[in-house]
Scaffold this active site. Structure first.
Site, PDB file in Angstrom:
ATOM      1  N   ASP A   1      -0.517  -5.571   9.141  1.00  0.00           N
ATOM      2  CA  ASP A   1      -1.565  -4.633   8.742  1.00  0.00           C
ATOM      3  C   ASP A   1      -2.790  -5.481   8.389  1.00  0.00           C
ATOM      4  O   ASP A   1      -2.750  -6.281   7.450  1.00  0.00           O
ATOM      5  CB  ASP A   1      -1.079  -3.815   7.534  1.00  0.00           C
ATOM      6  CG  ASP A   1      -2.105  -2.773   7.096  1.00  0.00           C
ATOM      7  OD1 ASP A   1      -3.251  -2.806   7.592  1.00  0.00           O
ATOM      8  OD2 ASP A   1      -1.761  -1.930   6.241  1.00  0.00           O
TER       9      ASP A   1
ATOM     10  N   TRP B   1       0.872  -1.187   0.000  1.00  0.00           N
ATOM     11  CA  TRP B   1       0.000   0.000   0.000  1.00  0.00           C
ATOM     12  C   TRP B   1       0.905   1.232   0.000  1.00  0.00           C
ATOM     13  O   TRP B   1       1.785   1.345   0.868  1.00  0.00           O
ATOM     14  CB  TRP B   1      -0.877  -0.046   1.255  1.00  0.00           C
ATOM     15  CG  TRP B   1      -1.901   1.035   1.350  1.00  0.00           C
ATOM     16  CD1 TRP B   1      -2.780   1.433   0.397  1.00  0.00           C
ATOM     17  CD2 TRP B   1      -2.161   1.845   2.509  1.00  0.00           C
ATOM     18  NE1 TRP B   1      -3.579   2.433   0.884  1.00  0.00           N
ATOM     19  CE2 TRP B   1      -3.214   2.710   2.175  1.00  0.00           C
ATOM     20  CE3 TRP B   1      -1.606   1.919   3.789  1.00  0.00           C
ATOM     21  CZ2 TRP B   1      -3.734   3.646   3.075  1.00  0.00           C
ATOM     22  CZ3 TRP B   1      -2.122   2.839   4.679  1.00  0.00           C
ATOM     23  CH2 TRP B   1      -3.176   3.694   4.334  1.00  0.00           C
TER      24      TRP B   1
ATOM     25  N   ALA C   1      -6.380  -4.837   7.405  1.00  0.00           N
ATOM     26  CA  ALA C   1      -7.395  -3.842   7.048  1.00  0.00           C
ATOM     27  C   ALA C   1      -8.629  -4.471   6.403  1.00  0.00           C
ATOM     28  O   ALA C   1      -9.623  -3.795   6.192  1.00  0.00           O
ATOM     29  CB  ALA C   1      -6.789  -2.811   6.099  1.00  0.00           C
TER      30      ALA C   1
ATOM     31  N   LYS D   1     -13.473  -1.147   6.517  1.00  0.00           N
ATOM     32  CA  LYS D   1     -14.057  -1.983   5.484  1.00  0.00           C
ATOM     33  C   LYS D   1     -15.031  -2.996   6.059  1.00  0.00           C
ATOM     34  O   LYS D   1     -16.153  -3.115   5.582  1.00  0.00           O
ATOM     35  CB  LYS D   1     -12.954  -2.705   4.699  1.00  0.00           C
ATOM     36  CG  LYS D   1     -12.298  -1.852   3.651  1.00  0.00           C
ATOM     37  CD  LYS D   1     -11.186  -1.019   4.172  1.00  0.00           C
ATOM     38  CE  LYS D   1     -10.532  -0.178   3.080  1.00  0.00           C
ATOM     39  NZ  LYS D   1      -9.447   0.634   3.596  1.00  0.00           N
TER      40      LYS D   1
END
Ligand code: LMR
Length: 392
Positions: free
Chosen positions: A207, A126, A209, A242
């Site tokens: 991470d 990212w 997400a 999300k």
């Protein structure tokens, strides 16, 4: 003073939002920023979130400050959702403004503990990862991740690069649903990866997400849980943007796993970082998440809707792979059905990405990352035909 400022580079993902908005064509397709959209193009407020908001409005009697680390009930509920039971004595945590806030705070914690630490990033990752690391003046390195030929994980390259990680280096991993590629290690590869990192004395930084967007809420936490159980120190930056669909509420968490005897000092440092950066973290989204996770009926409804979202994306993946088979008369895009999460890097050149935008009104990130959820049954064949038309 301000005359000394020079323009900052535009964020390539956020830039697409404006480009898309300003395109007057009616038939345009937005496959840019990672936001879930249903078949009508709407990013819905999830049912359980709406119900929790209604009940919060009725019940909330004050807006006074909450805990500096976030509400303890939120931190406990979300830590449980991510790690399962059994980590209370090792898990220090702070609520953060979204997953980005958690990443930023994790990096600041790393810098506080060891200003010389090197942070290893998957290539690609990212774009905000390297951007924040650079901004904080920290050291970074890359490990190979994506095989451009197969569009799968380049596991041999990854292993070779991580073999030179030094003791105390931090290795940033995407817990599930790799962004931007969509390619993820298998369970066996995760175990091997953990062996390598453990032998090197590395500190994993995960991470997370997109928990719930890949193979399921529990399945998507498996790699994180494996690593949490094996390493004395782990950092986990998780987002509710999300999986709860509460993007603008800025709801995330940073969990720092440590030895029980060190937990109080780590927690104190996390609290300090919250205080330095913004004092109290945002509460509204965190409170909704807590209400949902603490209520069996709301949890069940949220899980059902999340599962529907996940399945919709899988259906779109299969449909796109199939349409591309037809449109290109080849099986070279079959990998799209095997990728997981919102994104797939489909392997087009920058010129093809630009041609798709200019000639066909189809917007994707410059590295040819597409947001699968930006598609629907009607636009899947349109995209497939356009990809075939720009030559592949
Ligand atoms: C993305 O990668 O599109 C999302 O994580 C949104 C963002 O902030 O970049």
């Amino acid at each position: 003073m301000l005359e000394a400022l020079t323009p900052q580079p535009q964020d390539k993902i956020l830039q697409l939002i404006a480009l898309y908005r300003d395109d007057p064509r009616a038939q345009k397709i937005d496959l840019g920023v990672g936001v879930y959209k249903d078949a009508t193009g709407l990013t819905p407020v999830m049912r359980a979130v709406k119900a929790a908001e209604k009940s919060l409005w009725e019940r909330e009697t004050t807006k006074t400050y909450t805990g500096l680390a976030g509400e303890p009930a939120y931190n406990a509920a979300l830590t449980g959702m991510i790690l399962g039971a059994g980590f209370a004595d090792r898990a220090a945590s702070i609520a953060t403004p979204g997953g980005t806030g958690a990443i930023r705070q994790a990096l600041e914690l790393i810098r506080l503990a060891n200003p010389e630490a090197k942070v290893w990033l998957s290539n690609p990752t990212w774009p905000n990862h390297p951007s924040i690391i650079k901004y904080l003046g920290m050291k970074m390195a890359e490990y190979r991740y994506f095989d451009a030929a197969t569009r799968g994980v380049d596991f041999e390259g990854l292993k070779a690069d991580l073999a030179s990680v030094a003791k105390g280096d931090v290795v940033l991993l995407h817990g599930c649903c790799h962004n931007p590629t969509g390619a993820n290690p298998t369970a066996a590869q995760w175990a091997e990866l953990a062996d390598i990192l453990s032998a090197r004395g590395a500190i994993p930084f995960i991470d997370l997400a997109y928990q719930g967007f890949g193979d399921g809420l529990e399945e998507d936490a498996a790699a994180t849980r494996l690593i949490a159980a094996r390493f004395p120190e782990v950092l986990i930056a998780a987002s509710c943007s999300k999986n709860f669909g509460i993007y603008r509420e800025r709801t995330g968490i940073l969990i720092a796993l440590t030895e029980p005897a060190r937990k109080a000092v780590v927690q104190g440092n996390l609290n300090f970082l919250n205080r330095q950066n913004y004092s109290f973290p945002p509460d509204h989204g965190a409170r909704l998440v807590t209400m949902i996770l603490e209520d069996a009926a709301l949890t069940a409804d949220w899980k059902a809707e999340l599962e529907e979202v996940r399945r919709n994306m899988l259906t779109l993946r299969r449909a796109l792979a199939e349409e591309l088979r037809r449109a290109t008369n080849s099986d070279r895009y079959d990998f799209i059905a095997h990728h997981r999460g919102m994104f797939s890097r489909i392997g087009l050149s920058e010129a093809q990405v630009i041609a798709l935008r200019e000639k066909h009104g189809i917007y994707m990130v410059g590295d040819s990352r597409i947001n699968i959820a930006g598609l629907n049954a009607a636009t899947v064949p349109v995209l497939a035909a356009a990809i075939a038309a720009v030559g592949d």
